[in-house]
Design an enzyme around this catalytic site. Structure first.
Site, PDB file in Angstrom:
ATOM      1  N   CYS A 192      47.491  26.442  33.278  1.00 23.23           N
ATOM      2  CA  CYS A 192      47.565  27.402  34.396  1.00 23.23           C
ATOM      3  C   CYS A 192      46.176  27.992  34.682  1.00 23.23           C
ATOM      4  O   CYS A 192      45.687  28.848  33.943  1.00 23.23           O
ATOM      5  CB  CYS A 192      48.567  28.502  34.050  1.00 23.23           C
ATOM      6  SG  CYS A 192      48.567  29.894  35.186  1.00 23.23           S
ATOM      7  N   CYS A 230      46.026  31.729  35.194  1.00 25.52           N
ATOM      8  CA  CYS A 230      46.105  32.419  33.898  1.00 25.52           C
ATOM      9  C   CYS A 230      44.703  32.595  33.306  1.00 25.52           C
ATOM     10  O   CYS A 230      44.356  33.658  32.779  1.00 25.52           O
ATOM     11  CB  CYS A 230      46.971  31.633  32.920  1.00 25.52           C
ATOM     12  SG  CYS A 230      48.702  31.474  33.401  1.00 25.52           S
TER      13      CYS A 230
END
Length: 287
Positions: free
Chosen positions: A37, A40
């Protein structure tokens, strides 16, 4: 993560202790993330920096959702990154996606203990003793010292509303931050303030009833009467008047009645059984 980052990697087994129990001591910020991700990874340095800055006041915990999919599902994680804040073993706030540092800081600070918390407790004690006016005076002074504390503003405005100091309550709420303006508590109080404003600026209810009896198609009178009835605690009667206008009124009146009924729903809150029942009746009336 660097060694000096005050964060803990949490697993399904350690979550109860590292997050739930720890949150009874201080707020715990839980970062649900995954290695694939990219957002993230963009958020991680912001969280790490703020965790260092607020060390001792918050705990940062991290959950690798690839390794602990069941834990992520259990806590309703549907997108990454998801950040949940726990206090007293409960998730009390969250955001999804990447926010700028200022927004993340605001998110954290909303949940940190503040000096005014003691004043809020004293004010509640006064209000419980039917000394709401004294509670208002106490909170007004506290607001001078901490004007950015949303919880303080909401509580003060609630007590001002109770005291029929409607203009003051509305002015107090103007200083509430944009995120908190999306909260149910804020929306409910604003709706109640608007309804009371209408009720206070209208005629005696008996006069409204007399006029409505002689001219049942007087839509404006019915709108005003609904506000008065709501203030008198006759909530369902108020909603019935508005529902009738939705059914029988023409364009502008029908729209106004619908908006007023939605305002009543907001004032009552989404968990009130009457709201779900009258939402169905409203939907039927509009079809």
């Amino acid at each position: 993560m660097t060694q000096n980052t005050p964060a803990v990697e949490v697993t399904t087994d350690t979550f109860p202790n590292e997050v739930l129990e720890k949150s009874r001591e201080m707020p715990v910020l839980v970062d649900f993330w995954a290695d694939w991700c990219n957002p993230c990874k963009m958020l991680m340095p912001i969280l790490a920096g703020l965790a260092n800055e607020y060390a001792g006041r918050i705990q940062l915990a991290k959950v690798d959702t690839d390794q602990h999919q069941e834990l992520a599902a259990q806590h309703g994680v549907r997108g990454l990154p998801t950040i949940k804040l726990f206090k007293d073993a409960q998730a009390v706030d969250e955001f999804v996606g990447v926010l700028p540092e200022r927004a993340v800081r605001d998110f954290i600070e909303r949940h940190l203990p503040r000096p005014a918390d003691g004043v809020l407790k004293l004010a509640k004690d006064l209000a419980d003793q039917d000394k709401t006016g004294d509670a208002v005076a106490l909170l007004e002074q506290a607001l001078v010292d901490d004007p950015d504390y949303d919880k303080l503003r909401l509580t003060l405005a609630e007590y001002q509303y109770t005291e029929d100091r409607i203009d003051e309550a509305r002015a107090t709420l103007k200083g509430v931050s944009a995120p908190v303006q999306q909260d149910e508590a804020y929306k409910s109080l604003m709706a109640r303030i608007d309804i009371r404003t209408t009720a206070l600026n209208t005629e005696d209810p008996d006069a409204l009833l007399d006029r409505l009896e002689s001219t049942p198609d007087d839509h404006d009178t019915r709108l005003h009467l609904s506000a008065v009835l709501f203030e008198q605690g006759e909530t369902e009667a108020a909603m019935e008047h508005l529902l009738q206008l939705v059914k029988t009124g023409q364009s502008e009146i029908r729209t106004s009645a619908r908006e007023n009924l939605l305002q009543v729903f907001q004032a009552l809150g989404k968990n009130d059984d009457r709201v779900s029942r009258y939402r169905r009746l409203l939907a039927q009336a509009l079809n």
